[in-house]
Enzyme design. Sequence first.
Site, mmCIF file in Angstrom:
data_model
loop_
_atom_site.group_PDB
_atom_site.id
_atom_site.type_symbol
_atom_site.label_atom_id
_atom_site.label_comp_id
_atom_site.label_asym_id
_atom_site.label_seq_id
_atom_site.Cartn_x
_atom_site.Cartn_y
_atom_site.Cartn_z
ATOM 1 N N TYR A 151 7.617 -0.887 4.820
ATOM 2 C CA TYR A 151 8.712 -1.104 3.875
ATOM 3 C C TYR A 151 10.037 -1.377 4.582
ATOM 4 O O TYR A 151 10.949 -1.955 3.993
ATOM 5 C CB TYR A 151 8.893 0.134 2.974
ATOM 6 C CG TYR A 151 7.726 0.425 2.077
ATOM 7 C CD1 TYR A 151 7.101 -0.594 1.365
ATOM 8 C CD2 TYR A 151 7.257 1.718 1.927
ATOM 9 C CE1 TYR A 151 6.031 -0.323 0.537
ATOM 10 C CE2 TYR A 151 6.180 1.999 1.094
ATOM 11 C CZ TYR A 151 5.573 0.976 0.405
ATOM 12 O OH TYR A 151 4.514 1.247 -0.426
ATOM 13 N N HIS A 180 -2.649 -6.003 -6.611
ATOM 14 C CA HIS A 180 -2.297 -4.585 -6.556
ATOM 15 C C HIS A 180 -2.402 -4.081 -7.982
ATOM 16 O O HIS A 180 -1.698 -4.574 -8.870
ATOM 17 C CB HIS A 180 -0.872 -4.383 -6.019
ATOM 18 C CG HIS A 180 -0.794 -4.448 -4.534
ATOM 19 N ND1 HIS A 180 0.401 -4.455 -3.845
ATOM 20 C CD2 HIS A 180 -1.772 -4.473 -3.587
ATOM 21 C CE1 HIS A 180 0.151 -4.490 -2.552
ATOM 22 N NE2 HIS A 180 -1.147 -4.520 -2.369
ATOM 23 N N ARG A 199 7.674 3.994 6.840
ATOM 24 C CA ARG A 199 9.112 4.268 6.755
ATOM 25 C C ARG A 199 9.763 4.431 8.116
ATOM 26 O O ARG A 199 10.964 4.338 8.256
ATOM 27 C CB ARG A 199 9.363 5.509 5.904
ATOM 28 C CG ARG A 199 8.773 5.326 4.527
ATOM 29 C CD ARG A 199 9.293 6.257 3.471
ATOM 30 N NE ARG A 199 8.531 6.061 2.252
ATOM 31 C CZ ARG A 199 8.795 5.119 1.355
ATOM 32 N NH1 ARG A 199 9.822 4.309 1.515
ATOM 33 N NH2 ARG A 199 8.042 4.987 0.282
ATOM 34 N N HIS A 218 6.256 -7.496 1.571
ATOM 35 C CA HIS A 218 7.299 -7.749 0.588
ATOM 36 C C HIS A 218 8.190 -8.855 1.144
ATOM 37 O O HIS A 218 8.615 -8.766 2.299
ATOM 38 C CB HIS A 218 8.134 -6.488 0.349
ATOM 39 C CG HIS A 218 7.351 -5.360 -0.261
ATOM 40 N ND1 HIS A 218 7.912 -4.148 -0.563
ATOM 41 C CD2 HIS A 218 6.048 -5.288 -0.646
ATOM 42 C CE1 HIS A 218 6.987 -3.359 -1.101
ATOM 43 N NE2 HIS A 218 5.850 -4.032 -1.155
ATOM 44 N N ASP A 258 0.956 -8.006 -7.998
ATOM 45 C CA ASP A 258 1.057 -6.573 -8.285
ATOM 46 C C ASP A 258 1.319 -6.406 -9.780
ATOM 47 O O ASP A 258 2.364 -6.827 -10.288
ATOM 48 C CB ASP A 258 2.190 -5.960 -7.447
ATOM 49 C CG ASP A 258 2.275 -4.439 -7.588
ATOM 50 O OD1 ASP A 258 2.304 -3.953 -8.740
ATOM 51 O OD2 ASP A 258 2.348 -3.755 -6.558
ATOM 52 N N HIS A 301 -0.951 -3.585 4.530
ATOM 53 C CA HIS A 301 0.426 -3.652 4.013
ATOM 54 C C HIS A 301 1.415 -3.487 5.158
ATOM 55 O O HIS A 301 1.331 -2.522 5.915
ATOM 56 C CB HIS A 301 0.631 -2.551 2.968
ATOM 57 C CG HIS A 301 1.769 -2.803 2.021
ATOM 58 N ND1 HIS A 301 3.062 -3.019 2.452
ATOM 59 C CD2 HIS A 301 1.817 -2.890 0.664
ATOM 60 C CE1 HIS A 301 3.835 -3.212 1.397
ATOM 61 N NE2 HIS A 301 3.102 -3.155 0.297
ATOM 62 N N ASP A 352 10.305 -0.641 -10.476
ATOM 63 C CA ASP A 352 9.220 -0.452 -9.516
ATOM 64 C C ASP A 352 8.774 1.009 -9.398
ATOM 65 O O ASP A 352 8.929 1.636 -8.346
ATOM 66 C CB ASP A 352 9.598 -1.008 -8.128
ATOM 67 C CG ASP A 352 8.399 -1.032 -7.186
ATOM 68 O OD1 ASP A 352 7.290 -0.641 -7.606
ATOM 69 O OD2 ASP A 352 8.569 -1.438 -6.028
ATOM 70 N N HIS A 399 4.563 -4.600 -10.679
ATOM 71 C CA HIS A 399 5.754 -5.394 -10.355
ATOM 72 C C HIS A 399 5.934 -6.574 -11.315
ATOM 73 O O HIS A 399 7.046 -6.858 -11.761
ATOM 74 C CB HIS A 399 5.663 -5.920 -8.920
ATOM 75 C CG HIS A 399 5.640 -4.842 -7.882
ATOM 76 N ND1 HIS A 399 5.509 -5.109 -6.538
ATOM 77 C CD2 HIS A 399 5.741 -3.493 -7.990
ATOM 78 C CE1 HIS A 399 5.526 -3.964 -5.862
ATOM 79 N NE2 HIS A 399 5.659 -2.972 -6.723
ATOM 80 N N HIS A 404 5.298 3.039 -10.024
ATOM 81 C CA HIS A 404 3.880 2.932 -10.366
ATOM 82 C C HIS A 404 3.425 4.153 -11.172
ATOM 83 O O HIS A 404 3.959 5.238 -11.008
ATOM 84 C CB HIS A 404 3.030 2.845 -9.099
ATOM 85 C CG HIS A 404 3.385 1.680 -8.227
ATOM 86 N ND1 HIS A 404 2.597 1.272 -7.181
ATOM 87 C CD2 HIS A 404 4.441 0.827 -8.234
ATOM 88 C CE1 HIS A 404 3.152 0.231 -6.592
ATOM 89 N NE2 HIS A 404 4.270 -0.062 -7.203
ATOM 90 N N GLU A 421 4.007 -10.577 -1.661
ATOM 91 C CA GLU A 421 3.787 -9.742 -2.844
ATOM 92 C C GLU A 421 4.813 -10.075 -3.925
ATOM 93 O O GLU A 421 6.004 -10.224 -3.647
ATOM 94 C CB GLU A 421 3.877 -8.253 -2.457
ATOM 95 C CG GLU A 421 3.615 -7.320 -3.632
ATOM 96 C CD GLU A 421 3.394 -5.870 -3.202
ATOM 97 O OE1 GLU A 421 3.268 -5.598 -1.989
ATOM 98 O OE2 GLU A 421 3.356 -5.010 -4.095
ATOM 99 N N GLU A 468 -2.612 1.345 -6.146
ATOM 100 C CA GLU A 468 -1.453 1.969 -5.475
ATOM 101 C C GLU A 468 -0.829 2.953 -6.452
ATOM 102 O O GLU A 468 0.380 3.021 -6.612
ATOM 103 C CB GLU A 468 -0.413 0.914 -5.112
ATOM 104 C CG GLU A 468 -0.876 -0.150 -4.161
ATOM 105 C CD GLU A 468 0.213 -1.191 -3.923
ATOM 106 O OE1 GLU A 468 0.748 -1.755 -4.904
ATOM 107 O OE2 GLU A 468 0.542 -1.417 -2.757
#
Length: 276
Positions: free
Chosen positions: A70, A211, A37, A107, A176, A67, A224, A179, A226, A142, A256
């Site tokens: 984000y 994922h 982040r 992503h 994923d 990964h 989205d 997703h 999880h 992804e 995840e």
Amino acid sequence: MIYIGNHVSVSDGYLAMGKEEASLGGNTFAFFTRNPRGGGSKDVPQSDIDALAAYLRENNFGKLVAHAPYTMNLCSGKEDVREFSRRFFAEDLARMEQLPGHFLNFHPGSHLGQGYDVAADQIAFAINEVLKEGQTTTLLLETMAGKGTEVGRTFEEIKGIIDRVDMKDRVGVCFDTCHVWEAGYDIVNDLDGVLKEFDSVIGIDKLMAVHFNDSKNPISSHKDRHEKIGLGCIGKDALINVVRHPLLQGRPFILETPNDDKGYKEEIALVRENMV
Ligand code: FE
Ligand code: FE
Ligand code: ZN
């Protein structure tokens, strides 16, 4: 052979990640190439990375699925965001090249009103810019839930990006389960049909990693969120069918799910029990 693992923290270094995953019963894992982040990335000594590479070999780990952060958005409408995203992308790929032969998942991005075609051009531009002859990392796009203006909510959208890439053999897809389900693909009642569709649109050989998540929401909800394996709307039976599917054998499966170490250990054990 099943390759299963979870997301681990890079805070204690690279070799420590391998040991941590092994202690949970896993034989692959995911990690962020930098603070997901924020944006900072500290240099990791090559000796620590080499120690992890040796550890992975000795313990028969599968390929790792790193990964990207984000905050990276390769198809933002703002030029400065696209620029720092491309810089992160290049730096993180360079970092991955210190540990040759693994996956860097990212992503595709959110187009923020620009529309798919402009976004696909921008994403492919970034991929074409970072990929160079002689690299060993495979980039994974992804599949996304389709929250907001996320690109990659359909197999066709992913395929359209790959079509624009020059070095197509260096790019694959990370499937994923949360997703895909929230995007509207019914992996509960028609997993065969979904994978057949993936094969006809993109090609199943491009599905290189999974994922592995349950979802808090029903199909087509585009949220989205999880959930732990078996506690969500996809459910344990359907997810076990995914990991057992003949077309998906040999791929790394990355949890995840919202868990602590104990929860991950239990989910890894659950998957292993259901593979025999
Ligand atoms: Fe992701
Ligand atoms: Fe994911
Ligand atoms: Zn997600």
